[in-house]
Every structure is written in C-alpha cells, then in structure tokens.
Design an enzyme around this catalytic site. Structure first.
Site, PDB file in Angstrom:
ATOM      1  N   ILE A 157       0.871  -1.235  -0.163  1.00  0.00           N
ATOM      2  CA  ILE A 157       0.048   0.072   0.070  1.00  0.00           C
ATOM      3  C   ILE A 157       1.005   1.199   0.111  1.00  0.00           C
ATOM      4  O   ILE A 157       1.650   1.384   1.051  1.00  0.00           O
ATOM      5  CB  ILE A 157      -0.967   0.001   1.141  1.00  0.00           C
ATOM      6  CG1 ILE A 157      -1.731  -1.264   1.446  1.00  0.00           C
ATOM      7  CG2 ILE A 157      -1.710   1.279   1.340  1.00  0.00           C
ATOM      8  CD1 ILE A 157      -2.340  -1.549   2.651  1.00  0.00           C
ATOM      9  N   HIS A 158       0.731   1.953  -0.860  1.00  0.00           N
ATOM     10  CA  HIS A 158       1.712   3.125  -1.087  1.00  0.00           C
ATOM     11  C   HIS A 158       1.202   4.528  -1.631  1.00  0.00           C
ATOM     12  O   HIS A 158       1.434   5.628  -1.516  1.00  0.00           O
ATOM     13  CB  HIS A 158       2.873   3.092  -1.976  1.00  0.00           C
ATOM     14  CG  HIS A 158       2.867   2.941  -3.145  1.00  0.00           C
ATOM     15  ND1 HIS A 158       2.356   1.765  -4.025  1.00  0.00           N
ATOM     16  CD2 HIS A 158       3.063   3.901  -4.558  1.00  0.00           C
ATOM     17  CE1 HIS A 158       2.004   2.018  -5.423  1.00  0.00           C
ATOM     18  NE2 HIS A 158       2.653   3.371  -5.224  1.00  0.00           N
ATOM     19  N   ARG A 159      -0.114   4.174  -2.426  1.00  0.00           N
ATOM     20  CA  ARG A 159      -0.852   5.443  -3.244  1.00  0.00           C
ATOM     21  C   ARG A 159      -1.354   6.462  -2.266  1.00  0.00           C
ATOM     22  O   ARG A 159      -1.996   6.239  -1.223  1.00  0.00           O
ATOM     23  CB  ARG A 159      -1.875   4.778  -4.309  1.00  0.00           C
ATOM     24  CG  ARG A 159      -1.036   4.236  -5.457  1.00  0.00           C
ATOM     25  CD  ARG A 159      -2.238   4.058  -6.414  1.00  0.00           C
ATOM     26  NE  ARG A 159      -1.574   3.250  -7.791  1.00  0.00           N
ATOM     27  CZ  ARG A 159      -1.114   3.940  -8.502  1.00  0.00           C
ATOM     28  NH1 ARG A 159      -1.012   5.129  -8.724  1.00  0.00           N
ATOM     29  NH2 ARG A 159      -0.336   3.274  -9.730  1.00  0.00           N
ATOM     30  N   ASP A 189      -2.140  -1.783  -4.146  1.00  0.00           N
ATOM     31  CA  ASP A 189      -2.453  -0.585  -4.955  1.00  0.00           C
ATOM     32  C   ASP A 189      -1.765  -0.232  -5.767  1.00  0.00           C
ATOM     33  O   ASP A 189      -1.860   0.839  -6.511  1.00  0.00           O
ATOM     34  CB  ASP A 189      -2.965   0.578  -4.001  1.00  0.00           C
ATOM     35  CG  ASP A 189      -1.694   1.127  -3.017  1.00  0.00           C
ATOM     36  OD1 ASP A 189      -0.651   0.744  -3.457  1.00  0.00           O
ATOM     37  OD2 ASP A 189      -2.025   1.956  -2.297  1.00  0.00           O
ATOM     38  N   ARG A 211       5.746   6.277   3.815  1.00  0.00           N
ATOM     39  CA  ARG A 211       4.432   7.072   3.795  1.00  0.00           C
ATOM     40  C   ARG A 211       3.441   6.510   4.511  1.00  0.00           C
ATOM     41  O   ARG A 211       2.708   7.136   5.190  1.00  0.00           O
ATOM     42  CB  ARG A 211       3.989   7.600   2.451  1.00  0.00           C
ATOM     43  CG  ARG A 211       2.969   8.575   2.493  1.00  0.00           C
ATOM     44  CD  ARG A 211       2.615   9.311   1.255  1.00  0.00           C
ATOM     45  NE  ARG A 211       2.101   8.298  -0.014  1.00  0.00           N
ATOM     46  CZ  ARG A 211       3.010   8.024  -1.098  1.00  0.00           C
ATOM     47  NH1 ARG A 211       3.941   9.036  -1.492  1.00  0.00           N
ATOM     48  NH2 ARG A 211       2.516   7.305  -1.818  1.00  0.00           N
TER      49      ARG A 211
END
Length: 362
Positions: free
Chosen positions: A207-209, A282, A242
C-alpha cells in the site's frame, strides 16, 4: 543508432534493465555496437539497492548522467528536469529519446526531446485510468501526444489510442508486449528472500498510493480488512514510509499476523511473489507481476489501467471498503484461475522495441 534513455523512478529501473539487456544481446549478435545507449538518471527516486542490482549485478550500463532532482513539487521537479535533460540532449544529439511509464521524468524527457525535434519512443503507451486527478494520468496523456512511436503493452492500450484519434496523427503505434514480463523472466532466477523471518504460507500486500494513505477512512478500511484476513492467513507487508507515517498518525492498530517488514528491493519482491498465495495491492506494476507469477490479485483501488486482468478474472477491484475486500478474498481464495492466457506477450517486448527503433531511424 544512438538512444538516450531517461529513467528516474524505481519501476523504470526494472523496465529499462530489460531493454538495456536486449540492446547488449543485439549488439553481441551483430558483432559490434550497432546500438549505443546513454542512460540519464533524473534522481526522482534513488535507491542504492536497486542501482546495485541493475547496474552492477546484472551487467547493465550505469547512468552516464545523474541529475539528482527530487523532493520538489510536481511543477518545480518537472521544470528542473526539462532544463537539465535539454542540456544532455544538446550534448549527445541522439536519434531517439526512450522513456518509460508515466512519471515526471517521463514527461520531462518527452517535452525536452520534442522541442529539440528529437524522436521520442514511449514504452507503456496508451494506458489510461480515466482519472484526471492522478498526476500519472496527465503525464501519460501528454507524453503520448508528443511521442514519435508508441509501444503499447496490450490491445486495450491500442484501443484507448484509437478512441482518442491517434490513427489520424503522424505517430506510429506498435503492440510489443510488456517489458515488465521480460524483466520478470530475466531476473526471477536471482530472487532472494528478505532478511526478515517470514511465515511458511502468506499473502503479499503493498500500500503506497496517496489516494489510500492520505485518506483516513480509506486507510482504516484497508487495514481493518487486512487484519481480518490475516487471522486466516498471515500477510507480509513491505511497509512504505508514507504508509507507516499515516498508520501512526491515524493510530491504526495492526494484527500480530500482519508481518510489516522494511521496504524490499526488486529481487526480494520477486521472491515474495514466487512464494505468496495471493496479492493485495494498490500498485500498478504489482498487479501484472502477480499475473506473471500466477497469483490472484485484489487491487485496493477504484480503477486500474490493466483492465484485461479484470476482464479475464485474474484481478478484482476492491477499493478501500472493508466488506468488499474481505468478501472478495473469501471468494477468490477458493478459486483456481487458468493463468495460461497470453495477455502481455512472450517475453520479447524489449527486442521488439530495439528492432522498431532501428527500423524507423533515418
């Protein structure tokens, strides 16, 4: 033929590594340096692990130019890249500028070359999410329009271009397949396990978006679902910085069966793909790589550029809704898709790029 390759983001290292190897193979077969490649690293992302892997271990040419442009707003970053890439192109005077994907580095390379009347080749052309809130969508549309030749990985990419009227433009469209498949085939034998101890059987999640990490409701919905699913099957999650920051900011509690590990390099990611039971992500690239390694994918987004995966039942869009994610996992964990379908070519995408650039070099 002289090519200047513009790269700057981690996925572009992977894609360009496959094409650079195809150039090396082509020159070896033709008993001379028929194709010269000059690599420019904008610095948009820098990861020493990735650089070591692709520029050292795999005998890929190292970048001749390091622009070291990062940590800026979209406008400032693209503007500085445009200025510095222009200087490089004026010095090198290549036949082609070769660009990949949809980053600020991609757009800056395309604009710099087109304004100097240097031919532009765009790899992964024609992809569309139809979400203009994504900076990547703006980059890919503008890049396609100023390119000379568009290398499309899929039929749907070509259909997108045809709907936008590209058949009426003086632009060559080539379906070459996916260079990410080339890279997976090239480097899978070098896959290595991450340093952390892993469960014997696990799911892989990334998950990074920003659309997920920056929205507390979406991120909480995703992690609530991951916590639930992990009670049945442990989940390995290479944790993006993030994402980690927002987990702490929103005080999201994580199940002990959710194994958060440090971010991994490409070879470690290949190991995780080879050994996982399913992918939840994602990421755009990981959706395809799941297919390459015959793993079902749940995409934690509301849209995807890789529609053929959805249409053929290898991927499900689940967004960030808890019930949708859990229900899709429960359904798909019992299914056995047939991954023998040819969606992305046969691993010759990079060679097709080189052959076409030579064909259209005057």
């Amino acid at each position: 033929m002289k090519i200047v390759t513009i790269i700057g983001a981690r996925p572009q290292f992977i894609k360009s590594a496959a094409v650079s190897q195809a150039i090396i193979d082509f020159n070896t077969e033709n008993l001379g340096e028929t194709v010269e490649e000059i690599i420019v690293h904008t610095g948009q992302h820098y990861d020493s692990n990735m650089s070591d892997v692709f520029f050292d271990q795999m005998n890929i040419p190292k970048p001749k130019y390091h622009l070291d442009i990062n940590g800026l707003s979209h406008g400032a970053m693209t503007g500085q890249m445009l200025e510095e890439i222009e200087k490089v192109l004026q010095t090198e005077t290549p036949d082609w500028v070769l660009i990949y994907g949809d980053t600020n580095s991609t757009l800056a390379g395309a604009l710099a070359a087109s304004k100097l009347h240097i031919k532009v080749a765009h790899v992964e052309a024609g992809l569309r999410s139809f979400n203009m809130n994504m900076p990547e969508e703006v980059n890919r549309i503008l890049t396609d329009r100023v390119s000379t030749i568009l290398f499309c990985p899929t039929d749907s990419a070509i259909e997108n271009l045809e709907k936008e009227g590209y058949k009426n433009l003086d632009i060559t469209i080539v379906k070459n397949g996916d260079v990410m498949l080339d890279a997976s085939m090239l480097f899978s034998a070098f896959a290595k396990a991450p340093s952390e101890k892993l469960p014997n059987s696990f799911l892989l999640a990334t998950i990074h978006r920003a659309e997920n990490t920056d929205d507390p409701n979406r991120l909480k919905g995703i992690f609530k679902a991951l916590n639930t699913i992990s009670e049945e099957k442990p989940i390995v999650l290479p944790l993006h910085p993030r994402t980690k920051k927002y987990i702490e900011k929103y005080n999201i509690q994580l199940s002990p069966n959710l194994f958060c590990i440090d971010p991994v390099g490409y070879l470690e990611m290949l190991f995780l793909l080879q050994n996982c039971d399913m992918v939840l992500t994602d990421s755009g690239g990981l959706q395809k790589e799941a297919f390459f390694f015959e793993k079902f994918c749940l995409t934690l987004r509301d849209e995807t550029e890789w529609v053929e995966l959805i249409e053929n039942g290898f991927n499900v869009l689940v967004g960030a809704d808890y019930n949708t994610i859990v229900d899709a996992y429960n359904e798909k964990s019992r299914s056995t898709p047939n991954f023998s379908m040819d969606l992305y070519g046969n691993g010759a995408a990079s060679r097709i790029i080189i052959e076409n650039l030579l064909k259209f070099t005057i």
